[in-house]
Design a protein around this motif. Structure first.
Motif, PDB file in Angstrom:
ATOM      1  N   UNK A 203      -0.025   1.528  -8.402  1.00 22.85           N
ATOM      2  CA  UNK A 203      -0.315   0.293  -9.130  1.00 22.85           C
ATOM      3  C   UNK A 203       0.947  -0.338  -9.704  1.00 22.85           C
ATOM      4  N   UNK A 204       1.944   0.487 -10.001  1.00 21.18           N
ATOM      5  CA  UNK A 204       3.113   0.035 -10.756  1.00 21.18           C
ATOM      6  C   UNK A 204       4.213  -0.516  -9.860  1.00 21.18           C
ATOM      7  N   UNK A 205       4.942  -1.494 -10.410  1.00 14.78           N
ATOM      8  CA  UNK A 205       6.180  -1.970  -9.796  1.00 14.78           C
ATOM      9  C   UNK A 205       7.395  -1.258 -10.385  1.00 14.78           C
ATOM     10  N   UNK A 206       7.242  -0.788 -11.625  1.00 18.37           N
ATOM     11  CA  UNK A 206       8.396  -0.276 -12.358  1.00 18.37           C
ATOM     12  C   UNK A 206       7.927   0.864 -13.256  1.00 18.37           C
ATOM     13  N   UNK A 207       8.757   1.892 -13.377  1.00 19.05           N
ATOM     14  CA  UNK A 207       8.412   3.078 -14.158  1.00 19.05           C
ATOM     15  C   UNK A 207       9.428   3.270 -15.281  1.00 19.05           C
ATOM     16  N   UNK A 208       8.909   3.405 -16.517  1.00 19.24           N
ATOM     17  CA  UNK A 208       9.736   3.740 -17.674  1.00 19.24           C
ATOM     18  C   UNK A 208       9.162   5.016 -18.279  1.00 19.24           C
ATOM     19  N   UNK A 209       9.989   6.038 -18.387  1.00 19.29           N
ATOM     20  CA  UNK A 209       9.555   7.304 -18.981  1.00 19.29           C
ATOM     21  C   UNK A 209      10.322   7.527 -20.274  1.00 19.29           C
ATOM     22  N   UNK A 210       9.573   7.692 -21.369  1.00 17.17           N
ATOM     23  CA  UNK A 210      10.164   7.891 -22.689  1.00 17.17           C
ATOM     24  C   UNK A 210      10.014   9.338 -23.129  1.00 17.17           C
ATOM     25  N   UNK A 211      10.970   9.792 -23.936  1.00 14.94           N
ATOM     26  CA  UNK A 211      10.858  11.101 -24.565  1.00 14.94           C
ATOM     27  C   UNK A 211      11.784  11.158 -25.767  1.00 14.94           C
ATOM     28  N   UNK A 212      11.195  11.206 -26.962  1.00 13.07           N
ATOM     29  CA  UNK A 212      11.959  11.380 -28.195  1.00 13.07           C
ATOM     30  C   UNK A 212      13.114  10.396 -28.324  1.00 13.07           C
ATOM     31  N   UNK A 213      12.783   9.095 -28.392  1.00 15.35           N
ATOM     32  CA  UNK A 213      13.775   8.037 -28.578  1.00 15.35           C
ATOM     33  C   UNK A 213      14.720   7.891 -27.391  1.00 15.35           C
ATOM     34  N   UNK A 214      14.370   8.456 -26.260  1.00 15.07           N
ATOM     35  CA  UNK A 214      15.213   8.376 -25.073  1.00 15.07           C
ATOM     36  C   UNK A 214      14.456   7.719 -23.933  1.00 15.07           C
ATOM     37  N   UNK A 215      15.170   6.926 -23.160  1.00 13.59           N
ATOM     38  CA  UNK A 215      14.637   6.421 -21.898  1.00 13.59           C
ATOM     39  C   UNK A 215      15.134   7.362 -20.812  1.00 13.59           C
ATOM     40  N   UNK A 216      14.242   8.217 -20.335  1.00  7.87           N
ATOM     41  CA  UNK A 216      14.639   9.189 -19.318  1.00  7.87           C
ATOM     42  C   UNK A 216      14.688   8.567 -17.929  1.00  7.87           C
ATOM     43  N   UNK A 217      13.881   7.548 -17.710  1.00  6.31           N
ATOM     44  CA  UNK A 217      13.881   6.865 -16.419  1.00  6.31           C
ATOM     45  C   UNK A 217      13.473   5.416 -16.634  1.00  6.31           C
ATOM     46  N   UNK A 218      14.172   4.506 -15.974  1.00  7.82           N
ATOM     47  CA  UNK A 218      13.873   3.073 -16.062  1.00  7.82           C
ATOM     48  C   UNK A 218      14.241   2.465 -14.710  1.00  7.82           C
ATOM     49  N   UNK A 219      13.317   2.596 -13.751  1.00  3.41           N
ATOM     50  CA  UNK A 219      13.625   2.224 -12.374  1.00  3.41           C
ATOM     51  C   UNK A 219      12.417   1.587 -11.694  1.00  3.41           C
ATOM     52  N   UNK A 220      12.683   0.726 -10.727  1.00  2.00           N
ATOM     53  CA  UNK A 220      11.617   0.180  -9.908  1.00  2.00           C
ATOM     54  C   UNK A 220      11.080   1.271  -8.986  1.00  2.00           C
ATOM     55  N   UNK A 221       9.802   1.147  -8.630  1.00  2.00           N
ATOM     56  CA  UNK A 221       9.199   2.117  -7.721  1.00  2.00           C
ATOM     57  C   UNK A 221       9.929   2.117  -6.381  1.00  2.00           C
ATOM     58  N   UNK A 222      10.329   0.935  -5.911  1.00  2.00           N
ATOM     59  CA  UNK A 222      11.024   0.853  -4.622  1.00  2.00           C
ATOM     60  C   UNK A 222      12.352   1.603  -4.666  1.00  2.00           C
ATOM     61  N   UNK A 223      13.079   1.488  -5.789  1.00  2.00           N
ATOM     62  CA  UNK A 223      14.364   2.189  -5.905  1.00  2.00           C
ATOM     63  C   UNK A 223      14.163   3.696  -6.005  1.00  2.00           C
ATOM     64  N   UNK A 224      13.118   4.107  -6.731  1.00  2.00           N
ATOM     65  CA  UNK A 224      12.815   5.532  -6.840  1.00  2.00           C
ATOM     66  C   UNK A 224      12.560   6.120  -5.461  1.00  2.00           C
ATOM     67  N   UNK A 225      11.770   5.388  -4.655  1.00  2.00           N
ATOM     68  CA  UNK A 225      11.423   5.894  -3.320  1.00  2.00           C
ATOM     69  C   UNK A 225      12.586   5.795  -2.336  1.00  2.00           C
ATOM     70  N   UNK A 226      13.571   4.972  -2.635  1.00  2.00           N
ATOM     71  CA  UNK A 226      14.792   4.967  -1.825  1.00  2.00           C
ATOM     72  C   UNK A 226      15.611   6.222  -2.073  1.00  2.00           C
TER      73      UNK A 226
END
Length: 292
Positions: A203-226
């Motif tokens: 469903x998503x175009x872009x994924x942001x994963x947070x953990x304790x005031x940190x952005x662990x991941x901030x990437x488009x789905x297409x870039x992740x799959x590349x």
């Protein structure tokens, strides 16, 4: 190029600091993030990392101790009509009055200039509901369906949804994915905050994963799959070169470095667990700047 980059940013969060009065620790400290037009974002993280709080800060319902959040270049804490009529938040839990949904719509639609009754009927049909339901007689799951239908029919530029699939049964979760795809357009931004990552797969175009005031991941789905290859395999073959391995019904779910640019569908649950448990291995393939 830089001007175009700025214009594409619908929401900008700059050097944000926020903590609740009864808490010793701040949820966010010098935290920055941005959201572009025309994308469906997944805001992912474990319970308690501040996903819901961030959504309320983005609408101006909570005010930070430091920093600024702008929606279309306007400070959200000003709570101006021009911004309030163009954003909508669906909280995880809410109360609705014991009136017909038809009356609820009549009372509230005037606050949203781009509200569409045709769209509302379309979304209700997706959930197999109609305008004449009594809100007081609905289950929590049904209330969520009609409320989300109204929210999407407002056609606001920014739609924020906090754990929208909580309370939905399995068929309704499938309907939800169809529902979001139907309501998306190039001038909208949808942010879905959830820890139930399986519910927003594909469903998503872009994924942001947070953990304790940190952005662990901030990437488009297409870039992740590349960069990453998601595979299911019945043996331990390739396990040695896997960045992350998890047991599955088929045998093993793995994330590999996508050296040959193969196509694979993103496995959000696998990615989420990999980021939380084996961050260093995944981080090497992305230019992730951790916010401290």
């Amino acid at each position: 190029m830089y001007k175009q980059f700025i214009q594409n940013k619908m929401v900008t969060i700059e050097e944000l600091s926020f903590g609740y009065r009864n808490s010793k620790n701040k949820l966010f400290q010098d935290f920055s993030l941005s959201f572009e037009k025309g994308k469906v974002y997944g805001l992912l993280g474990k319970n308690g990392v501040g996903k819901s709080t961030l959504l309320y800060l983005m609408t101006g319902l909570l005010v930070s101790q430091k920093g600024r959040i702008c929606f279309n270049k306007i400070d959200v804490t000003r709570r101006l009509p021009i911004t309030l009529c163009d954003m909508y938040i669906v909280p995880e839990e809410f109360d609705l009055p014991s009136i017909s949904f038809r009356n609820y719509v009549e009372y509230n639609k005037t606050f949203y200039p781009r509200f569409s009754m045709d769209d509302l009927h379309k979304y209700l049909e997706c959930f197999e509901l109609d305008m004449d339901v009594n809100l007081g007689a609905l289950s929590m799951g049904q209330k969520k369906k009609v409320y989300m239908s109204f929210a999407l029919a407002t056609n606001t530029s920014l739609l924020l949804m906090d754990e929208p699939t909580n309370g939905l049964d399995i068929p309704a979760k499938s309907q939800f994915r169809k529902f979001i795809a139907m309501g998306m357009s190039d001038d909208k931004t949808i942010v879905i905050s959830t820890h139930q990552v399986k519910d927003v797969d594909n469903l998503l175009d872009h994924v942001i994963i947070l953990d304790q005031n940190k952005v662990l991941l901030n990437e488009s789905v297409s870039h992740i799959c590349q960069k990453l290859l998601f595979v299911e395999i019945s043996s331990d073959e390739m396990a040695d070169e896997a960045l992350y391995v998890s047991p599955s019904i088929q045998g093993k779910s793995m994330i590999l470095h996508n050296k040959d640019q193969e196509e694979s569908a993103i496995n959000l649950e696998l990615l989420f667990n990999a980021i939380l448990n084996n961050y260093a291995q995944i981080n090497q393939y992305f230019n992730i700047s951790i916010i401290k």
